[in-house]
Design an enzyme around this catalytic site. Structure first.
Site: not given
Ligand code: AMP
Length: 395
Positions: A7, A88, A177, A238, A380
């Site tokens: 990642n 990823r 996601h 965010r 993940e």
């Protein structure tokens, strides 16, 4: 099969090495390009850690060090010895809707989509290119966060903007996601003894970034993140959903350009914007110290989350399960409690004792709850390793 999962971020590389879908090592290259850069590797079998504090100029140097630490720990003789590498990728754009082997088209598309995912895609591309250079014979597979949401119907992914913007710039909801939502929903279906493709769930991935997904018959039918990972829930830094007209107003009031506005929405807002803390552990401590803004941030977070879950409950023909996952979803029992309490009249009944004492994969609803409520730790990397193995086996 030995699969490395990478990642690659703009200043970091998170990595995990799997052997037959069991993690054997993991680690992190941090602060690439900064003189405080470092790498740490953990051997999953022995628990031993190797660490180097050294200047890591770029991703190429980072991967070289990963290889060196693999060798030093005896985990791997050489990167060329792995069977595949799964990457990823946050944004696949409109053309990369299936996880796939890397080829020139895939590289060009990830590059093209960088315009709408500038924080992520360029770094992913650097990671793939570095891997190709370091281990030319190892197949690379790209696993897209957006791919799980390819099943969104047009009325869910379109924005009510002039149609030209969609036609010309592909401005639409993509969702993110996906690897996590698909992993935890499949896991919940498995626990309940149901086929994933006959399973309806609402999955709440609540980490630094956060999104909710409505899953019908194992497929994503709506999700809270949009064209970028900014839309939807309130997150660490965010803002999530706001009235879009606030941004031109603030631009004029504060004389900000588009990049500065982007920074306000992505880096200075959310939990941090409201109370000055973006980590839920700090927020919970602050609430105990009587910090009213921290309490407000928590209340806003759970209220907004409950509204999303309620709206997905409304569009699903029925809901088998609600799933909480990722750092906040797995650990912040107060968030699960306050959110589910707002949803009680819809049939979400949380068992507060189970919720408070949960550790790992846990059913936290009461026996009477119409919707089963789960905590399912996301993985993940394992999902990426499985997908990578699957794709290279078919080669
Ligand atoms: P993730 O992006 O999934 O790694 O989630 C990171 C976030 O999870 C952190 O910023 C924290 O807000 C939250 N988190 C992690 N551990 C805990 C904990 N024990 N209690 C509450 N929140 C936590």
């Amino acid at each position: 099969m030995k699969i490395l999962v990478l990642n690659s971020g703009s200043s970091s590389i998170k990595f995990k090495l799997f052997e037959d879908q069991v993690a054997i090592a993991s680690g992190l290259v941090e602060k690439i390009g900064n003189n405080q850069s470092k790498i740490e590797l953990k051997n999953a079998k022995t628990g031993t850690k190797l660490r180097r504090d050294t200047y890591i100029a770029d991703h190429e140097k980072g991967l070289k060090l990963i290889n060196e630490l693999f060798q030093e720990s005896g985990i791997l003789h050489d990167l060329n010895d792995i069977d595949g590498c799964g990457h990823r990728i946050v944004h696949g754009g409109k053309n990369l809707t299936e996880h796939c082997l890397v080829d020139d088209f895939v590289l060009a598309e990830i590059d093209r989509v960088s315009a709408i995912a500038p924080l992520h895609n360029p770094a992913h591309l650097a990671g793939i290119k570095t891997m190709i250079k370091a281990a030319p014979k190892v197949p690379n597979v790209t696993v897209f966060d957006t791919a799980f949401h390819k099943t969104l119907p047009d009325y869910a992914y379109m924005y009510a903007l002039p149609y030209d913007y969609y036609a010309e710039y592909n401005i639409r909801k993509y969702g993110f996601h996906g690897t996590s939502h698909s992993y935890v929903s499949a896991k919940a279906a498995e626990i309940l003894g149901k086929n994933h493709n006959e399973f309806n769930a609402i999955s709440a991935h609540l980490g630094n970034g956060a999104s909710v997904c409505a899953i019908e018959n194992g497929k994503s039918i709506d999700t809270s993140m949009g064209f970028t990972p900014l839309e939807g829930l309130m997150m660490g830094t965010r803002c999530g959903d706001i009235d879009p007209a606030t941004m031109p107003f603030i631009a004029k009031a504060r004389n900000l350009n588009p990049d500065e506005l982007d920074a306000v929405m992505n880096k200075q807002s959310g939990l941090y914007g409201v109370c000055g803390f973006n980590d839920f552990r700090d927020i919970i401590d602050e609430i105990q110290n009587g910090n009213d803004l921290a309490r407000l941030a928590l209340d806003m977070y759970c209220y907004r989350l409950a509204k999303y879950i309620g709206s997905y409950f409304a569009i699903l023909p029925h809901t088998d399960a609600l799933i909480f996952t990722a750092g906040i979803g797995e650990n912040a029992s107060i968030v699960r409690k306050l959110t589910c309490e707002r949803l009680k009249h819809l049939g979400f009944e949380i068992d507060t004792e189970k919720n408070d004492n949960a550790n790992g994969e846990t059913l936290i609803s009461t026996p009477n709850s119409k919707v089963k409520i789960f905590i399912i730790p996301t993985d993940e990397e394992l999902q990426i390793a499985k997908i990578t193995e699957n794709i290279i086996s078919k080669k």
